[in-house]
Each structure stands twice: as C-alpha cells, then as structure tokens.
Write an enzyme that holds these catalytic residues in place. Structure first.
Site, PDB file in Angstrom:
ATOM      1  CE  LYS A   1      -4.006  -1.957   2.395  1.00 37.95           C
ATOM      2  NZ  LYS A   1      -5.230  -1.540   1.711  1.00 37.95           N
TER       3      LYS A   1
ATOM      4  CG  ASN B   1      -9.185  -6.604   2.976  1.00 43.02           C
ATOM      5  OD1 ASN B   1      -9.269  -5.398   3.249  1.00 43.02           O
ATOM      6  ND2 ASN B   1      -9.353  -7.067   1.743  1.00 43.02           N
TER       7      ASN B   1
ATOM      8  CG  PHE C   1      -8.849   2.873   1.199  1.00 43.30           C
ATOM      9  CD1 PHE C   1      -8.618   1.662   0.554  1.00 43.30           C
ATOM     10  CD2 PHE C   1      -9.657   3.807   0.544  1.00 43.30           C
ATOM     11  CE1 PHE C   1      -9.181   1.378  -0.683  1.00 43.30           C
ATOM     12  CE2 PHE C   1     -10.219   3.535  -0.693  1.00 43.30           C
ATOM     13  CZ  PHE C   1      -9.984   2.317  -1.304  1.00 43.30           C
TER      14      PHE C   1
ATOM     15  CG  ASN D   1      -9.749   0.668  -4.993  1.00 40.32           C
ATOM     16  OD1 ASN D   1     -10.795   0.169  -5.412  1.00 40.32           O
ATOM     17  ND2 ASN D   1      -9.185   0.322  -3.856  1.00 40.32           N
TER      18      ASN D   1
ATOM     19  CB  SER E   1     -12.112  -0.724  -1.373  1.00 33.94           C
ATOM     20  OG  SER E   1     -12.188  -1.111  -0.018  1.00 33.94           O
TER      21      SER E   1
ATOM     22  CG  ASN F   1     -13.233  -3.355   3.512  1.00 29.81           C
ATOM     23  OD1 ASN F   1     -14.181  -3.985   3.965  1.00 29.81           O
ATOM     24  ND2 ASN F   1     -12.252  -3.937   2.847  1.00 29.81           N
ATOM     25  CB  THR F   2     -13.923   3.303   1.751  1.00 30.78           C
ATOM     26  OG1 THR F   2     -12.603   2.972   2.178  1.00 30.78           O
ATOM     27  CG2 THR F   2     -14.123   4.805   1.853  1.00 30.78           C
TER      28      THR F   2
ATOM     29  CE  LYS G   1      -8.558  -4.178  -7.511  1.00 23.53           C
ATOM     30  NZ  LYS G   1      -7.358  -4.424  -6.725  1.00 23.53           N
TER      31      LYS G   1
ATOM     32  CG  ASN H   1     -11.339  -4.166  -4.827  1.00 20.47           C
ATOM     33  OD1 ASN H   1     -10.906  -4.820  -3.883  1.00 20.47           O
ATOM     34  ND2 ASN H   1     -11.022  -2.906  -5.024  1.00 20.47           N
ATOM     35  CB  THR H   2     -12.369  -8.131  -1.970  1.00 23.90           C
ATOM     36  OG1 THR H   2     -12.817  -6.839  -1.547  1.00 23.90           O
ATOM     37  CG2 THR H   2     -10.863  -8.205  -1.811  1.00 23.90           C
TER      38      THR H   2
ATOM     39  N   GLY I   1      -9.301 -14.516  -2.977  1.00 23.51           N
ATOM     40  CA  GLY I   1      -8.710 -15.848  -3.029  1.00 23.51           C
ATOM     41  C   GLY I   1      -9.566 -16.806  -3.848  1.00 23.51           C
TER      42      GLY I   1
ATOM     43  CE1 TYR J   1      -1.938  -9.771  -0.156  1.00 18.54           C
ATOM     44  CE2 TYR J   1      -3.218  -7.802  -0.577  1.00 18.54           C
ATOM     45  CZ  TYR J   1      -2.422  -8.567   0.264  1.00 18.54           C
ATOM     46  OH  TYR J   1      -2.109  -8.106   1.517  1.00 18.54           O
TER      47      TYR J   1
HETATM   48  C1  LIG Z   1      -5.457  -7.766   2.532  1.00 18.33           C
HETATM   49  C2  LIG Z   1      -5.926  -7.188   1.245  1.00 18.33           C
HETATM   50  C3  LIG Z   1      -5.832  -5.818   1.049  1.00 18.33           C
HETATM   51  C4  LIG Z   1      -6.253  -5.264  -0.155  1.00 18.33           C
HETATM   52  N1  LIG Z   1      -6.127  -3.918  -0.362  1.00 18.33           N
HETATM   53  C5  LIG Z   1      -6.442  -3.398  -1.573  1.00 18.33           C
HETATM   54  C6  LIG Z   1      -6.216  -2.020  -1.844  1.00 18.33           C
HETATM   55  O1  LIG Z   1      -5.703  -1.265  -1.017  1.00 18.33           O
HETATM   56  N2  LIG Z   1      -6.568  -1.547  -3.066  1.00 18.33           N
HETATM   57  C7  LIG Z   1      -7.105  -2.344  -4.045  1.00 18.33           C
HETATM   58  O2  LIG Z   1      -7.371  -1.863  -5.149  1.00 18.33           O
HETATM   59  N3  LIG Z   1      -7.314  -3.667  -3.807  1.00 18.33           N
HETATM   60  C8  LIG Z   1      -6.988  -4.195  -2.617  1.00 18.33           C
HETATM   61  N4  LIG Z   1      -7.183  -5.526  -2.386  1.00 18.33           N
HETATM   62  C9  LIG Z   1      -7.805  -6.354  -3.438  1.00 18.33           C
HETATM   63  C10 LIG Z   1      -6.770  -7.060  -4.299  1.00 18.33           C
HETATM   64  O3  LIG Z   1      -5.970  -6.141  -5.000  1.00 18.33           O
HETATM   65  C11 LIG Z   1      -7.472  -7.974  -5.323  1.00 18.33           C
HETATM   66  O4  LIG Z   1      -8.264  -7.176  -6.161  1.00 18.33           O
HETATM   67  C12 LIG Z   1      -8.364  -9.030  -4.665  1.00 18.33           C
HETATM   68  O5  LIG Z   1      -7.791  -9.488  -3.464  1.00 18.33           O
HETATM   69  C13 LIG Z   1      -8.619 -10.207  -5.586  1.00 18.33           C
HETATM   70  O6  LIG Z   1      -7.418 -10.843  -5.942  1.00 18.33           O
HETATM   71  P1  LIG Z   1      -6.882 -12.163  -5.170  1.00 18.33           P
HETATM   72  O7  LIG Z   1      -8.020 -13.137  -5.102  1.00 18.33           O
HETATM   73  O8  LIG Z   1      -5.726 -12.630  -6.013  1.00 18.33           O
HETATM   74  O9  LIG Z   1      -6.460 -11.705  -3.839  1.00 18.33           O
HETATM   75  C14 LIG Z   1      -6.786  -6.105  -1.185  1.00 18.33           C
HETATM   76  C15 LIG Z   1      -6.863  -7.484  -0.961  1.00 18.33           C
HETATM   77  C16 LIG Z   1      -6.441  -8.029   0.231  1.00 18.33           C
HETATM   78  C17 LIG Z   1      -6.521  -9.520   0.417  1.00 18.33           C
END
Ligand SMILES: Cc1cc2nc3c(=O)[nH]c(=O)nc-3n(C[C@H](O)[C@H](O)[C@H](O)COP(=O)(O)O)c2cc1C
Length: 357
Positions: A65, A110, A114, A173, A176, A178-179, A218, A247-248, A269, A319
């Site tokens: 980050k 998560n 931010f 982004n 997310s 979480n905001t 994103k 994203n997630t 994941g 990630y």
């Molecule tokens: C712990 C954690 C923190 C993350 N923080 C951000 C972030 O700050 N900005 C963002 O665009 N995505 C963030 N992501 C999302 C990842 O970039 C990614 O889009 C998402 O985890 C899906 O990919 P993965 O299944 O390979 O993890 C975060 C994911 C995780 C697990």
C-alpha cells in the site's frame, strides 16, 4: 516451493494475519527474501496500453500500500507491481482485527479500510526509487479517497496529480467494500464525472502530455449486468485506457468451510476465481477489446491465469494466493502459463486474449 520458503511460510502462519503481513513486508524491505526471478520465457512478453511487459503476471494492489517493496516484489518474478491504494491524507483504517485467513477455503477476508501512509510519503518513496538503480518491470499507482472526504472526486484528482509523473500506469480504486459509499462511485453518473475529472488531472500532470500514463479503473466483481453495461459504455465514451476486474467480493458462497467466513469485509482468493472471471468475460464482450482489461481474483496457478487471459484479460494480477503459496508463486504461474500457451499453439499471450469470450 523450496524448503526455506516453506519454513518461512510456516513461521508466518503462527502469527496473526496482519502481523504476518508486516513481518513479510519487513523481510522484503530489508532484503531477507531471496530473489526468485529467472529470465522470462519470450512467449510471455506482451505489450498493453503502449507499455512492454516481460510477463503478464502482476502483484495486485493492497499488498504494498505504501510503495515500500516494489523492487523486492519485481525480483520475485512479477512483471509489474501495483502499489497502493494510497489516500491523499494518512489514515489508520478500521479497528483491528481486520484481516482474516480462511485456510480451508484458500481465501482471505479483509476490512482494512484504506490504511495508508498518505500520498506525500508514497511520492517520496517513488521518487527515491526512480533516482536509484531499480528492478526492471512496470509500476502502477493505485489511488483512493480518505474516509471522511465529502468530495470524493477531488481526492482522486489530488492523488492522480501527485503520482502521474512517477508511475507507468494509474488506477482509480472505486470498488473497495470497506470505505462507506465508495462503490456507489461505480454508478453511471458518478463514474462519468469522476473519470472526466481524473483524465483532465492525468493529462495536466503528465510529464509528457503527448504520452500520459494510462489511466485504469478498478471495479468490483459484484456488479449486475446493467451496471457492467453502464461502466463499459462510460469507459469507452470518456476514453480511459482500461479496467481492472476486479476487487474483493461482498458475496459469501454457501460452501465456504472456514469459521472466519462470517467476518465482514471483502472476500478474496480461490472462491473469487470463477465469479471474477465471469465478470471479466462480460466486460470483454461489452468492450470488444477496445480497452485493456486486467484480470484479478482467485488466481493461484498458470491455469487460473490462462483462464483469465482467454476470458479477455491482457494482464493478470495476484494477491491472496501469495499468502498460501509463498514467494515462488509468480515463477510457478509463469512456467505453467507458458506451457499452456504452447500446448494450445499460441505464439504469445496477446494471441490468447479473449479466445473464450
Ligand atoms: C489484505 C488485502 C488488502 C487489499 N487492499 C487493496 C487495496 O488497497 N486496493 C485495491 O485496489 N485492492 C486491494 N485488495 C484487493 C486485491 O488487490 C485484489 O483485487 C483481490 O484481493 C482479488 O485478488 P486475489 O483473489 O488474487 O487476492 C486487497 C486485498 C487483500 C486480500
């Protein structure tokens, strides 16, 4: 996985997840993790938005980050690293605990919210990196908004203006979970306004106005077809360079096994692989290859990356799988991907993009 990597990963597993993350960052920042990179197989070379990549496998945003370990991650074999999300002002994020492993599901939840050292410190690190000898590979800068901001677009504009001269590509982004209110920016009116303002800021701040850094957005994997349609329409109309999908997720598949599945936040994941790839496929159909798509969500092996590419991704990000598979992951994904491309008779990554649309 090497014996040393396996041992280090086992040790990290004994720590609470966020402490383990900080320990991993410390080890990477201080050169305690051995580089894994071998020269990339030429079949993996690709060019996207005018940028050359020696391989299409990148580190997704959120791991680094504050732009502390870009070179360490590139030397693990990633073709590109996306630093951020960075917010204009520093902020602590949500109360802890806010990061949970779902071991049985190879997943993570998560709700960090931010946590960020702020854009000034981020810019300082990128500037220092530029001035010293650094690893080859592309760097993206992913920007967000502070939680207490009322004019969201102004935060994105401020972030873009600060980082535009220091990154190979830029990311807004807006997905997310979480905001509070962030994902509402994905609706047609707000996204159009945001993208227009961000493009003006990008063009104004670019060191070479004739070659500004590509601007991508994103998006989340939970968008319904009408929302995807609107985003594709707006992206093509205003002329951004690409989309990261995504994203997630706030969804919780009923088959999740881990007791942590009830935690609030974004799930990433393995359970995200299929839904995020389907979302990517839809956006590829809607945009017909006219803008670049980066596939992200649940990738843990070459076959997962290959599925994203065949669904329409020109590049792929990872990630969560790093948490379960360790620092050799990028090398393994690349090796498997090169084999899969050859087995199907492709001569390059670009040849396979969108073949399964
Ligand atoms: C712990 C954690 C923190 C993350 N923080 C951000 C972030 O700050 N900005 C963002 O665009 N995505 C963030 N992501 C999302 C990842 O970039 C990614 O889009 C998402 O985890 C899906 O990919 P993965 O299944 O390979 O993890 C975060 C994911 C995780 C697990």
């Amino acid at each position: 996985m090497s014996a040393v990597d396996a041992l280090a990963l086992r040790a990290l597993y004994t720590l609470p997840p966020e402490t383990a993350h900080h320990a991993a960052l410390f080890a990477l920042e201080h050169g305690l993790v051995a580089a894994h990179a071998e020269p990339d197989d030429p079949i993996l070379q690709t060019s996207v938005c005018g940028m050359d990549f020696t391989n299409p496998i990148g580190l997704a945003a959120g791991f680094d980050k504050d732009a502390r370990v870009i070179d360490a991650m590139l030397s693990l074999g990633f073709g590109f690293v996306e630093a951020g999300t960075v917010t204009p002002k520093p902020q602590a994020g949500n109360p802890k605990p806010r990061l949970f492993r779902l071991d049985e599901d190879e997943a993570v939840i998560n709700r960090l919210g931010f946590n960020s050292g702020g854009v000034s410190a981020f810019v300082k690190r990128l500037t220092e990196r530029r001035a010293r000898r650094h690893a080859p590979g592309r760097v993206g800068a992913n920007v967000g908004k502070n939680r207490d901001t009322t004019d969201s677009a102004a935060d994105y504009v401020a972030g873009i203006e600060m980082v535009a001269g220091l990154a190979d590509y830029l990311v807004l982004n807006i997905s997310s979970p979480n905001t509070p209110g962030l994902r509402a920016l994905q609706a047609r009116g707000p996204i159009e306004d945001l993208l227009r303002r961000a493009l003006i800021a990008r063009n104004r701040a670019a060191p070479d106005p004739k070659k500004p850094p590509p601007l991508l957005v994103k998006v989340g994997p939970d968008l319904v077809p009408s929302e995807l349609h609107d985003i594709a329409d707006v992206a093509l109309a205003v002329g951004i360079d690409g989309l990261i999908v995504g994203n997630t997720t706030v969804e919780r598949p009923s088959w999740l096994k881990s007791p942590n599945k009830t935690e609030a936040g974004g799930l990433s994941g393995a359970p995200l692989l299929h839904p995020s790839t389907e979302c990517l496929r839809r956006l590829y159909r809607l945009t017909e290859g006219r803008i670049a798509l980066i596939g992200c969500g649940g990738v843990a092996c070459g076959a997962d990356a290959y599925a994203k590419i065949r669904a329409g991704a020109s590049l792929v990000q990872v990630y969560s799988a790093l948490i379960f598979h360790g620092p050799g992951l990028a090398q393994r994904i690349k090796r498997e991907l090169a084999q899969l491309l050859r087995a199907d008779g492709f001569e390059s990554v670009a040849d396979a993009v969108g073949r399964d649309r």
